[in-house]
Design a protein around this motif. Sequence first.
Motif, short mmCIF file in Angstrom:
data_model
loop_
_atom_site.label_atom_id
_atom_site.label_comp_id
_atom_site.label_asym_id
_atom_site.label_seq_id
_atom_site.Cartn_x
_atom_site.Cartn_y
_atom_site.Cartn_z
N ASN A 50 0.83 -1.21 0.00
CA ASN A 50 0.00 0.00 0.00
C ASN A 50 0.86 1.26 0.00
O ASN A 50 0.56 2.22 -0.70
N TRP A 51 1.92 1.25 0.79
CA TRP A 51 2.81 2.41 0.86
C TRP A 51 3.48 2.65 -0.50
O TRP A 51 3.54 3.77 -0.98
N ASP A 52 3.99 1.57 -1.10
CA ASP A 52 4.64 1.69 -2.41
C ASP A 52 3.66 2.22 -3.45
O ASP A 52 4.00 3.09 -4.25
N ALA A 53 2.45 1.69 -3.44
CA ALA A 53 1.45 2.11 -4.43
C ALA A 53 1.07 3.58 -4.24
O ALA A 53 0.92 4.32 -5.21
N MET A 54 0.95 4.00 -2.99
CA MET A 54 0.58 5.39 -2.72
C MET A 54 1.68 6.34 -3.19
O MET A 54 1.40 7.41 -3.71
N HIS A 55 2.92 5.94 -3.05
CA HIS A 55 4.03 6.80 -3.44
C HIS A 55 4.45 6.61 -4.89
O HIS A 55 5.33 7.29 -5.38
N GLN A 56 3.82 5.68 -5.58
CA GLN A 56 4.13 5.43 -6.99
C GLN A 56 2.89 5.73 -7.82
O GLN A 56 2.29 4.88 -8.41
N GLY A 57 2.48 6.97 -7.82
CA GLY A 57 1.32 7.34 -8.62
C GLY A 57 0.23 7.99 -7.81
O GLY A 57 -0.78 8.39 -8.36
#
Length: 116
Positions: free
Chosen positions: A81-88
Amino acid sequence: MLHISKTLALSIVVSTLSLLTVNEAQADDAWAHHHPRRTEVLDRAHHLNARINEEAREGEISPARAAALHWRVRQVVGRENWDAMHQGGVVNGYISQYQQQTLNRRESMISQEIGR
């Protein structure tokens, strides 16, 4: 009379634009939530949790061990979730192929520990 018509027309235009904006945001959110890489990682996490519950129910692992494994799965999901939020961003979030590989390695390690 002409003033009322302009006001009515303006309110119709504003209402239409707001509806289009909401629908576009919902479509973007649906796309991000169902992005193939995210779906794979999250489905695998769900499967891991089901396997942990089954092993605990059968007595193969202790409740404490099951709780520790569930915690590790939650860490993977949180990282995704953290990666997805910071990647787009929040709306168009996705994970890169490298991030997916990293998360899959972590899930593989957890999978190997289930049923040991």
